[in-house]
Design an enzyme around this catalytic site. Structure first.
Site, PDB file in Angstrom:
ATOM      1  N   CYS A 189       0.862  -1.190   0.000  1.00  0.00           N
ATOM      2  CA  CYS A 189       0.000   0.000   0.000  1.00  0.00           C
ATOM      3  C   CYS A 189       0.898   1.238   0.000  1.00  0.00           C
ATOM      4  CB  CYS A 189      -0.893  -0.012   1.234  1.00  0.00           C
ATOM      5  SG  CYS A 189      -1.808   1.522   1.435  1.00  0.00           S
ATOM      6  N   HIS A 223       8.568  10.307  -3.419  1.00  0.00           N
ATOM      7  CA  HIS A 223       8.691   8.883  -3.119  1.00  0.00           C
ATOM      8  C   HIS A 223       7.565   8.069  -3.761  1.00  0.00           C
ATOM      9  CE1 HIS A 223      11.741   9.269   0.140  1.00  0.00           C
ATOM     10  NE2 HIS A 223      11.932   8.022  -0.161  1.00  0.00           N
TER      11      HIS A 223
HETATM   12  C1  DLZ Z   1       9.890   5.390   1.885  1.00  0.00           C
HETATM   13  C2  DLZ Z   1       8.466   4.961   1.741  1.00  0.00           C
HETATM   14  C3  DLZ Z   1       7.420   5.919   1.679  1.00  0.00           C
HETATM   15  C4  DLZ Z   1       7.672   7.399   1.752  1.00  0.00           C
HETATM   16  N1  DLZ Z   1       6.145   5.560   1.587  1.00  0.00           N
HETATM   17  C5  DLZ Z   1       5.851   4.232   1.503  1.00  0.00           C
HETATM   18  C6  DLZ Z   1       4.499   3.816   1.380  1.00  0.00           C
HETATM   19  O1  DLZ Z   1       3.536   4.605   1.386  1.00  0.00           O
HETATM   20  N2  DLZ Z   1       4.267   2.473   1.285  1.00  0.00           N
HETATM   21  C7  DLZ Z   1       5.265   1.530   1.268  1.00  0.00           C
HETATM   22  O2  DLZ Z   1       4.975   0.332   1.155  1.00  0.00           O
HETATM   23  N3  DLZ Z   1       6.553   1.921   1.410  1.00  0.00           N
HETATM   24  C8  DLZ Z   1       6.871   3.222   1.540  1.00  0.00           C
HETATM   25  N4  DLZ Z   1       8.168   3.612   1.686  1.00  0.00           N
HETATM   26  C9  DLZ Z   1       9.207   2.561   1.822  1.00  0.00           C
HETATM   27  C10 DLZ Z   1       9.738   2.009   0.481  1.00  0.00           C
HETATM   28  O3  DLZ Z   1       8.805   1.109  -0.102  1.00  0.00           O
HETATM   29  C11 DLZ Z   1      11.055   1.226   0.718  1.00  0.00           C
HETATM   30  O4  DLZ Z   1      10.859   0.256   1.727  1.00  0.00           O
HETATM   31  C12 DLZ Z   1      12.190   2.159   1.140  1.00  0.00           C
HETATM   32  O5  DLZ Z   1      12.347   3.199   0.216  1.00  0.00           O
HETATM   33  C13 DLZ Z   1      13.533   1.378   1.273  1.00  0.00           C
HETATM   34  O6  DLZ Z   1      13.896   0.813   0.008  1.00  0.00           O
END
Ligand code: DLZ
Length: 162
Positions: free
Chosen positions: A89, A97
């Site tokens: 999600c 990001h």
């Molecule tokens: C960094 C990040 C952000 C800002 N938002 C989400 C999100 O809404 N949902 C999600 O599953 N993961 C998010 N992440 C983490 C990134 O998927 C990832 O784990 C990091 O950038 C490390 O590679």
């Protein structure tokens, strides 16, 4: 949003192939766990309802949605799975990001489908708000985990015919 028009949990049960004997992997992102655990519940419930043995469901957790493709590849290679369902999600924040993660996971899962010629299912919610995600994780628009499970059953059935 397109899902305003369609409930993600709606399908005709008569059209769904039996999951008996299928081995299914699930990779689950740890970000927004309230949502991803609801997706997991919908996925497992739907798989078992259609005949997949609980012992034939392999679940792995990864830190975030960006890590789903590698997690999916690793569990595909560690077990002879018929399909891998990727659950995550991503909620639009104030940084870029969102775009980078969505682009990365979409491309990664697409490549896995073509590389392994087995179904890797895109069970990722990409929403503007937490409420929109809740609406699609067992709320008023159904559960994307159900949709992912049903897609996996259909795609495994198709892939076994070719
Ligand atoms: C960094 C990040 C952000 C800002 N938002 C989400 C999100 O809404 N949902 C999600 O599953 N993961 C998010 N992440 C983490 C990134 O998927 C990832 O784990 C990091 O950038 C490390 O590679």
């Amino acid at each position: 949003m397109a899902t305003n028009l369609k409930n993600l949990s709606d399908y005709n049960p008569d059209d769904i192939p039996s999951g008996e004997g299928m081995k299914i992997g699930i990779v689950l992102a740890e970000w927004n766990t309230e949502i991803t655990h609801a997706l997991l519940e919908g996925t497992v419930r739907s798989l078992t309802k259609h005949g997949v043995n609980e012992a034939d469901i392999l679940i792995e957790h990864v830190p975030g949605t960006f890590e789903l493709p590698l997690g999916a590849q690793l569990i595909m290679e560690s077990g002879d799975l018929d399909a891998v369902i990727c659950l995550g999600c991503v909620i639009q924040g104030e940084t870029r990001h969102f775009d980078f993660i969505c682009q990365g996971v979409t491309q990664g899962i697409t490549e896995l489908n073509l590389k392994y010629k087995r179904p890797f299912i895109f069970g990722v919610l990409t929403t503007d708000t937490l409420q929109q995600a809740k609406d699609r994780a067992g709320g008023k628009h159904g559960n994307k985990g159900v949709e992912a499970a049903i897609t996996a059953l259909k795609m495994v059935d198709i892939s076994k015919k070719h």
